[in-house]
Design a protein around this motif. Structure first.
Motif, short mmCIF file in Angstrom:
data_model
loop_
_atom_site.label_atom_id
_atom_site.label_comp_id
_atom_site.label_asym_id
_atom_site.label_seq_id
_atom_site.Cartn_x
_atom_site.Cartn_y
_atom_site.Cartn_z
N VAL A 269 13.51 -31.82 -48.19
CA VAL A 269 14.16 -32.83 -49.03
C VAL A 269 15.25 -32.20 -49.90
O VAL A 269 16.36 -32.73 -50.04
CB VAL A 269 13.12 -33.56 -49.89
N ASP A 270 14.95 -31.03 -50.50
CA ASP A 270 15.97 -30.34 -51.31
C ASP A 270 17.18 -29.98 -50.47
O ASP A 270 18.33 -30.07 -50.92
CB ASP A 270 15.36 -29.08 -51.93
N GLY A 271 16.91 -29.53 -49.22
CA GLY A 271 18.04 -29.17 -48.36
C GLY A 271 18.91 -30.36 -48.04
O GLY A 271 20.15 -30.25 -47.99
N ILE A 272 18.26 -31.53 -47.83
CA ILE A 272 19.04 -32.75 -47.56
C ILE A 272 19.83 -33.15 -48.78
O ILE A 272 21.02 -33.52 -48.70
CB ILE A 272 18.09 -33.87 -47.09
N LEU A 273 19.16 -33.10 -49.97
CA LEU A 273 19.85 -33.49 -51.21
C LEU A 273 21.00 -32.55 -51.53
O LEU A 273 22.05 -32.97 -52.06
CB LEU A 273 18.85 -33.52 -52.37
N ASP A 274 20.85 -31.27 -51.21
CA ASP A 274 21.91 -30.29 -51.51
C ASP A 274 22.97 -30.25 -50.43
O ASP A 274 23.95 -29.49 -50.55
CB ASP A 274 21.29 -28.90 -51.67
N GLY A 275 22.77 -31.01 -49.37
CA GLY A 275 23.76 -31.02 -48.31
C GLY A 275 23.61 -29.90 -47.31
O GLY A 275 24.44 -29.75 -46.41
N VAL A 276 22.55 -29.10 -47.47
CA VAL A 276 22.32 -28.00 -46.53
C VAL A 276 21.86 -28.55 -45.19
O VAL A 276 22.25 -28.07 -44.12
CB VAL A 276 21.30 -27.01 -47.09
N PHE A 277 20.94 -29.56 -45.25
CA PHE A 277 20.48 -30.23 -44.03
C PHE A 277 21.04 -31.63 -43.99
O PHE A 277 21.30 -32.26 -45.02
CB PHE A 277 18.95 -30.31 -44.00
N GLU A 278 21.17 -32.12 -42.77
CA GLU A 278 21.54 -33.51 -42.60
C GLU A 278 20.28 -34.35 -42.55
O GLU A 278 19.24 -33.90 -42.07
CB GLU A 278 22.34 -33.70 -41.31
N ALA A 279 20.40 -35.57 -43.00
CA ALA A 279 19.26 -36.49 -42.96
C ALA A 279 19.15 -37.08 -41.58
O ALA A 279 19.21 -38.30 -41.37
CB ALA A 279 19.42 -37.58 -44.02
N ASP A 280 18.95 -36.20 -40.59
CA ASP A 280 18.88 -36.65 -39.21
C ASP A 280 17.42 -36.79 -38.76
O ASP A 280 16.48 -36.54 -39.53
CB ASP A 280 19.63 -35.68 -38.29
N ALA A 281 17.24 -37.18 -37.51
CA ALA A 281 15.90 -37.43 -36.98
C ALA A 281 15.05 -36.18 -37.00
O ALA A 281 13.84 -36.23 -37.24
CB ALA A 281 16.01 -37.98 -35.56
N GLN A 282 15.70 -35.02 -36.76
CA GLN A 282 14.93 -33.77 -36.71
C GLN A 282 14.27 -33.47 -38.05
O GLN A 282 13.08 -33.19 -38.13
CB GLN A 282 15.84 -32.61 -36.30
N HIS A 283 15.03 -33.54 -39.13
CA HIS A 283 14.49 -33.21 -40.45
C HIS A 283 13.55 -34.30 -40.97
O HIS A 283 12.54 -34.01 -41.64
CB HIS A 283 15.62 -32.95 -41.44
N LEU A 284 13.87 -35.55 -40.66
CA LEU A 284 12.98 -36.63 -41.06
C LEU A 284 11.65 -36.54 -40.31
O LEU A 284 10.58 -36.85 -40.86
CB LEU A 284 13.64 -37.98 -40.81
N THR A 285 11.72 -36.12 -39.05
CA THR A 285 10.49 -35.93 -38.28
C THR A 285 9.63 -34.82 -38.89
O THR A 285 8.39 -34.92 -38.95
CB THR A 285 10.82 -35.59 -36.82
N THR A 286 10.29 -33.75 -39.35
CA THR A 286 9.55 -32.67 -40.01
C THR A 286 8.80 -33.19 -41.23
O THR A 286 7.62 -32.88 -41.45
CB THR A 286 10.51 -31.56 -40.44
N ILE A 287 9.51 -34.00 -42.05
CA ILE A 287 8.88 -34.57 -43.24
C ILE A 287 7.71 -35.45 -42.83
O ILE A 287 6.63 -35.42 -43.43
CB ILE A 287 9.92 -35.37 -44.06
#
Length: 473
Positions: A269-287
């Motif tokens: 979540v921090d990576g998405i908020l900081d722009g390091v990660f994109e809020a894509d399916a891969q990261h949302l699936t991890t969450i």
């Protein structure tokens, strides 16, 4: 001195007073009675001998002339006073030479011992006690009613020296009783202190345990009830210490298990908020996956807690365990095929039915199959088998799940059903295990009145068995 000490001391004191007092009183009465019986026998023999001697004297001299000296000799060292009257009541002899020439009734003498010679009344013998003092003392003129101790009653006369002896004996009895009471009281206090001492030690240890010193133990000095109490206390303290250690380890394990997925979720979540990660399916699936891990962990902990406390609700129905095994085997075959693992089933016909909660029995089987899949290498084999079996003389069904994985070290085998226990902690996360699956199997099986156990050979594989009692028909 504690209140219990006062109670024991009071009970002991009362017991000693009653026992020693009653014993001393009984001994006093018995001694006095036996002593009086002895005196009576002696006095009776004395009266008989005096009567016989006087009869012989009268027969020899045909009268009582000069009998006073004989009467004095007959009295001898015996206590009291002898008085002799003729048949008409005239006193003819008196060992104190005071009443000679007087009538016996003037001195209230009655019920004397009759002296008869050849059927002829020769006179009466009176034996008078010496309780009084001065002129007219003893039994005679001026005596109160009932004091005359003549005739048969004369046998009960006790002399002053004899009374002194009896008094001394009675004092000795009471003194001995008092000394015995003091000795018993002292011994009782010693024994009471031996009872109180370990109880005080138990009380001190209990307060220390209540204060958090769970390593506190008491010394076992005897094999009696107090020793058994001390051993029970030590066993309780050991259980408390073990439970506290288990609780601390459980909290640490829970914190560790929660921290890992939470860290992943927070980092993502921090990576998405900081722009390091994109809020894509891969990261949302991890969450989502880590959230599911947290949900499963919390659910497993809740199930174990309810089962251990006996509050797990089971929807008990009569069911065919073979159907549950077939369904679970079918679901597990998909994962087994993906890992190139052969899944074999041996489910004979005519198996006994069991009474249980279908959902929980599905959970038991699923956990064991999942555990076998994690520990069976590609190309390996898992076998499921069911059979009717007596366990501890009870009919039931045994379900066995066997793999040919790495096996379990002998040192780890007794602990594999413990919560959060892992044989290889370094591989646990990658394999997806939380260390609760086998603990849940154990609790669920026991909640159904069943048993679960494991057999393993290191390097050859493991077999997990659970047994359920057959339904009563």
């Amino acid at each position: 001195m504690s209140r219990l000490s006062y109670k024991i001391f009071g009970a002991l004191l009362l017991t000693v007073l009653l026992s020693v007092g009653l014993t001393s009183f009984a001994a006093n009465q018995l001694t006095a009675s036996q002593f009086r019986q002895y005196i009576i026998r002696g006095n009776t023999e004395f009266i008989t001998s005096v009567e016989s001697a006087l009869g012989t004297y009268y027969a020899q001299y045909q009268g009582w002339d000069n009998v006073n000296g004989v009467l004095i000799q007959l009295l001898g060292s015996n206590g009291g006073r002898l008085v002799l009257s003729d048949a008409s009541g005239l006193i003819v002899a008196d060992t104190q030479n005071k009443w000679i020439g007087y009538q016996a009734d003037e001195y209230s003498l009655s019920n004397g011992t009759l002296i008869s010679i050849s059927g002829t009344d020769a006179g009466y013998l009176y034996w008078i006690g010496s309780q009084g003092s001065g002129s007219g003392s003893g039994y005679g003129k001026g005596m109160q009613s009932g004091q005359n101790n003549s005739g048969n009653a004369a046998a009960g006369i006790i002399s002053e020296s004899q009374q002194q002896l009896l008094d001394e004996m009675n004092r000795s009895i009471w003194l001995s009783g008092g000394l015995a009471g003091l000795a018993a009281l002292g011994l009782g206090l010693l024994l009471a202190s031996q009872i109180i001492r370990p109880l005080k030690a138990l009380s001190r240890s209990a307060r220390r345990i209540a204060g958090g010193e769970l390593s506190q133990r008491v010394k076992v000095d005897s094999r009696d009830e107090l020793g058994e109490l001390a051993e029970s206390f030590n066993h309780m303290a050991q259980s408390l210490e073990t439970n506290e250690q288990s609780r601390q380890r459980l909290l640490a394990d829970i914190a560790h298990e929660l921290r890992t997925p939470l860290t992943v979720i927070e980092g993502t979540v921090d990576g998405i908020l900081d722009g390091v990660f994109e809020a894509d399916a891969q990261h949302l699936t991890t969450i989502k996956e880590e959230s599911a891990t947290l949900t499963r962990l919390i659910k497993d902990l809740r199930d174990i807690s309810l089962a251990e406390s006996g509050k797990l609700k089971l929807e008990m129905t009569q069911l065919d365990i073979a159907d549950i095994i077939r369904r679970q085997a079918k679901q597990a075959s998909i994962l087994a095929k993906d890992k190139s693992i052969a899944l074999l089933s041996d489910i004979p016909a005519n198996l006994s039915t069991v009474t249980g909660d279908a959902t929980r029995l599905n959970q038991i089987t699923a956990n064991l199959l999942s555990n076998a899949l994690r520990h069976t290498p590609a190309g390996g084999q898992i076998s499921l088998s069911l059979k009717n079996m007596l366990y501890r003389d009870k009919p039931g069904i045994m379900v066995s799940i066997t793999d040919n994985g790495e096996g379990i070290p002998p040192a780890d085998l007794p602990h594999i059903f413990d919560r959060f226990y892992r044989v290889n902690t370094s591989r646990a996360r990658s394999e997806g295990g939380s260390g609760l699956g086998l603990a849940i199997v154990k609790e669920m099986a026991e909640a159904h009145g069943g048993y679960v156990w494991a057999e393993s050979s290191l390097g050859k594989g493991s077999t997990f068995n659970y047994w359920l009692p057959a339904s009563h028909t």
